[in-house]
Write an enzyme that holds these catalytic residues in place. Structure first.
Site, PDB file in Angstrom:
ATOM      1  CG  ASP A 422     -25.085 -39.968  53.964  1.00 40.49           C
ATOM      2  OD1 ASP A 422     -25.743 -40.954  53.606  1.00 40.49           O
ATOM      3  OD2 ASP A 422     -24.016 -40.044  54.592  1.00 40.49           O
ATOM      4  CG  ASP A 620     -19.912 -39.053  55.764  1.00 43.34           C
ATOM      5  OD1 ASP A 620     -20.860 -39.620  55.172  1.00 43.34           O
ATOM      6  OD2 ASP A 620     -19.343 -39.535  56.743  1.00 43.34           O
ATOM      7  CG  ASP A 624     -23.045 -39.397  50.732  1.00 44.82           C
ATOM      8  OD1 ASP A 624     -24.151 -39.924  50.541  1.00 44.82           O
ATOM      9  OD2 ASP A 624     -22.435 -39.448  51.811  1.00 44.82           O
TER      10      ASP A 624
END
Length: 731
Positions: A422, A620, A624
């Site tokens: 990410d 995080d 996600d």
């Protein structure tokens, strides 16, 4: 979260969405159910099978939802409930085992510390019976589940050993005390096996962190109460549960959006970073949609509710996490593969030994050989082989910024070929802020330039202005006062400050004005995807200010290390295409996906996993969580949201992506030690089982139970010492 396997107890709890009035939570300590309610989003803890509830009340209300779950996971949940508190079971079983070990011989061999007294055999029988049904209960329940799933493994092998030990010892007790026939008992083996296996489970549970619940954390993102606006203009504070689609709510500055909705009045900047991963605040005005769980900026808005409960965005994310957790492919643990083969071998050899010895000798001899084979197959060393390595590796991991929440991640990491990263918060700092100020005209200081910039941005309502004003506040710089401020569409801002005509413009307008900036000055900011705003005073370029989500300094080297190991990094982001491309170009990442929602990320990860790729996902944010749960291994950044952390298998406590390299190195060493220990543990069985069966009997060699016990002890000691030699060799 990982799929649960009967041998191990670190499975993260999974939750099911229900449109009901309460949350049924099973408490491991008090062994009961408690009702809780989470802010209008209702969940039911599925950790325990419905058969343990009151059927007349609970089964009817929840059966439809339960039926939608994977059949195997239903059995796993049932078994999970039976496992109980291993710490308590271990200590009570240990207390029961001490007199058994002192009062009964080890496979017929008297040890120096042992003694007996008249009636001591009755004491042993009573204590062994209690120990078998109490201490052995988790293994017997686990074996039942494994057999139902037609997948015998460690629990079945342990159950075979303790059941044969107990039943044969009971037969021995009756034969000796009532028929005066001396038959060797195995009470000592029963006690030692149960205690050692419980110890192994407790060590492993202790080593791996207790996973809290990601879906509960998602529900807690929503406020308890909301402000409803009635048609007569009156406001009323109500519970979130009382809100329905079509209601109008008032959301003030700094409040969380209580539901999905559409703005009816007002404008604001919404922080959606925790929900969608978009690092830059999103400007919202009348007609725009807002997401429940995002944070309102500095404007008061009225929203019309468009989604509550199961229809809301967060509820959909929760459902994705739940499905990913329940469907995530569970690679069979190495120890269970070995245990499965040992079970088949032990049963086959034991039956063959019985048949052959029965034809050669008599029933007692045949029975003794079969029982000896089945008991010698008991995995004392095998049961400690993995837990001791896990305990050691978990300790090493903690010292290196890694929190292991699922030890299977250590086994599965050895052949990871793709790592999804990410962008926001993982490769970047995760905040849209000022990354640099460069003064071009030496007649102005940096502070003066910022005072001019702040003068125009003070009254603006967009993410860049918010970032600049926060920066000035941090630097304790008081901006000048502006007059005649105007917004120049597609260009920037203009006004009069300190009697001078000033503008703050974008790079496109700067080029139109035929103004140039040294390429080497702006290139570093452009490479990282920063937004540049240029200060022009009296038609002269004075300075520029850069804003963006700053790339972590260690990120570029981390990507290079991954590529050198043959692992492909792939970036996933909710940001726009241009921002994503700038970051990947700077970091050297060839493959990326931009403009993603949580279901997009989860779908992409799922596609790669289904193509037989071994995939790690690093993230995080809330967005996600589904993909972290879906990936072969989910890694959460420690500074991220609780939801992401709870959905992951590994947490980077220092929020440093380079710690992933330490994890991969540790996983490699851990797997090596696991395989070594399994060979030591299984090697004893490979040697002892055929000897116990009497393969070398024609040569006069027949393994006595006592010698088998000594070999078993040596194997267990070797396994323990080998586990302690595990070290992290950093590349």
């Amino acid at each position: 979260m990982i799929a649960f396997h009967p041998l191990f107890l670190w499975k993260k709890p999974r939750w099911l969405l229900f449109d009901t009035k309460k949350l049924q939570v099973y408490n491991e300590v008090t062994n009961d159910y408690k009702s809780k309610q989470y802010k209008g989003v209702f969940l039911m803890h599925d950790e325990k099978h419905h058969q343990h509830m009151d059927h007349s009340h609970h089964e009817k209300s929840h059966m439809e939802n339960m039926e939608n779950m994977d059949h195997q996971h239903m059995h796993e949940m049932d078994h999970s409930m039976h496992m109980g508190n291993f710490k308590q079971k271990f200590w009570l079983s240990f207390i029961l085992a001490i007199p058994i070990i002192i009062l009964s011989p080890m496979m017929g061999m008297e040890l120096p510390f042992q003694f007996s007294f008249p009636g001591s055999e009755w004491v042993v029988l009573v204590l062994a019976t209690i120990l078998f049904f109490y201490g052995g209960q988790p293994f017997l329940s686990g074996a039942k589940m494994e057999i139902k799933q037609k997948n015998p493994a460690m629990m079945t092998l342990i159950s075979l050993g303790i059941t044969v030990s107990y039943v044969y010892s009971l037969y021995s007790f009756i034969a000796t005390n009532f028929f005066h026939q001396h038959v060797m008992d195995f009470f000592w083996e029963l006690a030692s096996l149960i205690v050692i296996m419980l110890l192994g489970h407790w060590i492993e549970m202790n080593a791996v962190s207790n996973a809290s619940n990601a879906l509960q954390k998602l529900a807690e993102l929503l406020p308890d109460e909301v402000t409803k606006l009635h048609t007569d203009g009156q406001e009323e504070r109500l519970s979130l549960q009382a809100i329905h689609e079509g209601d109008t709510l008032v959301v003030r500055a700094g409040d969380k959006m209580p539901t999905d909705g559409r703005i009816l009045k007002g404008q604001t900047i919404v922080d959606e970073s925790a929900v969608t991963g978009e690092s830059k605040g999103v400007k919202k005005t009348i007609g725009d949609r807002v997401i429940g769980g995002s944070v309102n900026g500095d404007g008061t808005i009225h929203i019309q509710v468009t989604g509550t409960g199961e229809n809301g965005y967060l509820a959909q994310v929760m459902e994705m996490v739940r499905k990913a957790q329940s469907e995530k492919s569970q690679l069979e643990a190495l120890s269970d593969k070995v245990a499965k083969w040992l079970f088949y071998i032990a049963v086959t050899v034991g039956v063959l030994a019985f048949v052959i010895w029965l034809t050669l000798t008599d029933l007692p001899m045949a029975l003794e050989r079969m029982v000896t084979v089945l008991i010698i197959a008991c995995p004392h060393a095998l049961g400690l082989a993995i837990p001791l390595v896990v305990a050691r590796s978990t300790s090493i991991a903690a010292k290196n910024g890694l929190l292991l929440k699922n030890r299977n991640a250590l086994e599965n990491a050895h052949d990871i070929d793709t790592i999804f990263l990410d962008k926001t918060g993982t490769l970047t700092q995760g905040t849209f802020s000022v990354t640099g100020v460069e003064v071009i005209d030496s007649n102005y200081s940096k502070e003066a330039a910022l005072k001019y910039i702040g003068a125009l941005e003070a009254s603006a309502n967009h993410p860049i202005a918010t970032g600049i004003m926060n920066y000035l506040k941090t630097k304790e710089i008081q901006p000048y006062t502006a007059q005649d401020e105007q917004n120049i569409s597609g260009v920037g801002l203009s006004g009069t400050v300190e009697g001078k005509a000033i503008k703050i413009i974008n790079q496109k307008e700067l080029q139109r004005m035929d103004k140039t900036v040294t390429a080497s000055l702006i290139r570093p900011y452009q490479e990282q995807g920063n937004t540049l705003s240029f200060l022009v005073i009296e038609n002269e370029l004075i300075a520029f200010i850069a804003l963006g989500d700053q790339i972590k300094p260690e990120a570029k080297q981390f990507i290079a290390h991954l590529q050198s190991r043959g692992i492909e990094p792939v970036m996933l982001t909710g940001d726009n295409e241009e921002a994503a491309k700038n970051v990947t170009n700077y970091l050297g990442i060839k493959n990326y996906y931009a403009g993603l929602l949580p279901d997009d990320k989860e779908r992409i990860v799922s596609e790669w996993v289904n193509k037989s790729n071994r995939v790690m996902m690093v993230g995080d944010g809330i967005n996600d969580a589904p993909s972290l749960a879906r990936a072969t291994i989910g890694v959460a950044i420690g500074a991220g949201t609780d939801v992401a952390i709870d959905s992951a298998d590994v947490v980077l406590t220092n929020s440093n992506p380079e710690d992933i390299l330490h994890f991969l190195d540790l996983a490699k060493e851990t797997r090596k030690k696991m395989i070594q220990n399994l060979w030591w543990g299984a090697g004893y069985n490979i040697l002892a089982i055929p000897l116990a069966a009497g393969v070398l009997a024609p040569m006069g060699i027949l393994l006595s139970p006592a010698l088998g016990a000594i070999l078993m002890s040596i194997s267990t000691i070797v396994v323990a010492l080998n586990a302690m030699t595990l070290k992290l060799k950093k590349a």
